[in-house]
Write a protein that holds these residues in place. Structure first.
Motif, short mmCIF file in Angstrom:
data_model
loop_
_atom_site.label_atom_id
_atom_site.label_comp_id
_atom_site.label_asym_id
_atom_site.label_seq_id
_atom_site.Cartn_x
_atom_site.Cartn_y
_atom_site.Cartn_z
N HIS A 7 0.83 -1.21 0.00
CA HIS A 7 0.00 0.00 0.00
C HIS A 7 0.86 1.25 0.00
O HIS A 7 0.53 2.24 -0.65
N LYS A 8 1.97 1.20 0.73
CA LYS A 8 2.86 2.35 0.77
C LYS A 8 3.53 2.56 -0.59
O LYS A 8 3.64 3.69 -1.06
N LYS A 10 2.32 1.63 -3.48
CA LYS A 10 1.28 2.11 -4.38
C LYS A 10 1.00 3.60 -4.16
O LYS A 10 0.81 4.35 -5.12
N ARG A 11 0.99 4.03 -2.91
CA ARG A 11 0.76 5.44 -2.60
C ARG A 11 1.89 6.32 -3.12
O ARG A 11 1.65 7.38 -3.70
N LEU A 13 3.98 5.58 -5.62
CA LEU A 13 3.91 5.58 -7.08
C LEU A 13 2.78 6.47 -7.59
O LEU A 13 2.93 7.16 -8.59
N SER A 14 1.68 6.47 -6.89
CA SER A 14 0.56 7.33 -7.27
C SER A 14 0.94 8.80 -7.13
O SER A 14 0.60 9.62 -7.99
N LEU A 15 1.64 9.14 -6.07
CA LEU A 15 2.08 10.52 -5.86
C LEU A 15 3.07 10.95 -6.94
O LEU A 15 2.96 12.04 -7.50
N PHE A 17 3.39 9.69 -9.96
CA PHE A 17 2.66 9.79 -11.22
C PHE A 17 1.86 11.09 -11.29
O PHE A 17 1.85 11.76 -12.33
N THR A 18 1.22 11.47 -10.20
CA THR A 18 0.44 12.71 -10.18
C THR A 18 1.33 13.93 -10.38
O THR A 18 0.99 14.83 -11.16
N ALA A 74 -10.95 15.41 -5.62
CA ALA A 74 -11.13 13.99 -5.92
C ALA A 74 -12.34 13.41 -5.20
O ALA A 74 -12.71 12.27 -5.43
#
Length: 75
Positions: A7-8, A10-11, A13-15, A17-18, A74
């Motif tokens: 989860h960390k 993924k978080r 990577l999401s940050l 990417f954003t 969001a």
């Protein structure tokens, strides 16, 4: 503890990417405004300046931020 690690990751990577998409948006806006100004200056005979595309980019970013605030982000 190892269960929380995906989860960390993924978080993070999401940050990343954003942030990269936001930087890409700014670059695309600035380049498009530069192309528009270069085209206008070609036909009018004026001198090209980076000031007007920079101001237009900032104005567009403020408009997008205001739209995101008004629409609730969001959520």
């Amino acid at each position: 503890m190892p269960k929380n690690r995906p989860h960390k990751v993924k978080r993070v990577l999401s940050l990343v990417f954003t942030v990269l998409m936001c930087v890409l948006l700014v670059v695309i806006l600035f380049v498009s405004f530069c192309i528009i100004e270069a085209t206008v200056m070609l036909f009018t005979g004026g001198a090209f300046s980076l000031l007007f595309p920079a101001i237009a980019t900032v104005a567009m970013l403020f408009a997008l931020i205001a739209l995101a605030i008004v629409s609730g982000g969001a959520a």
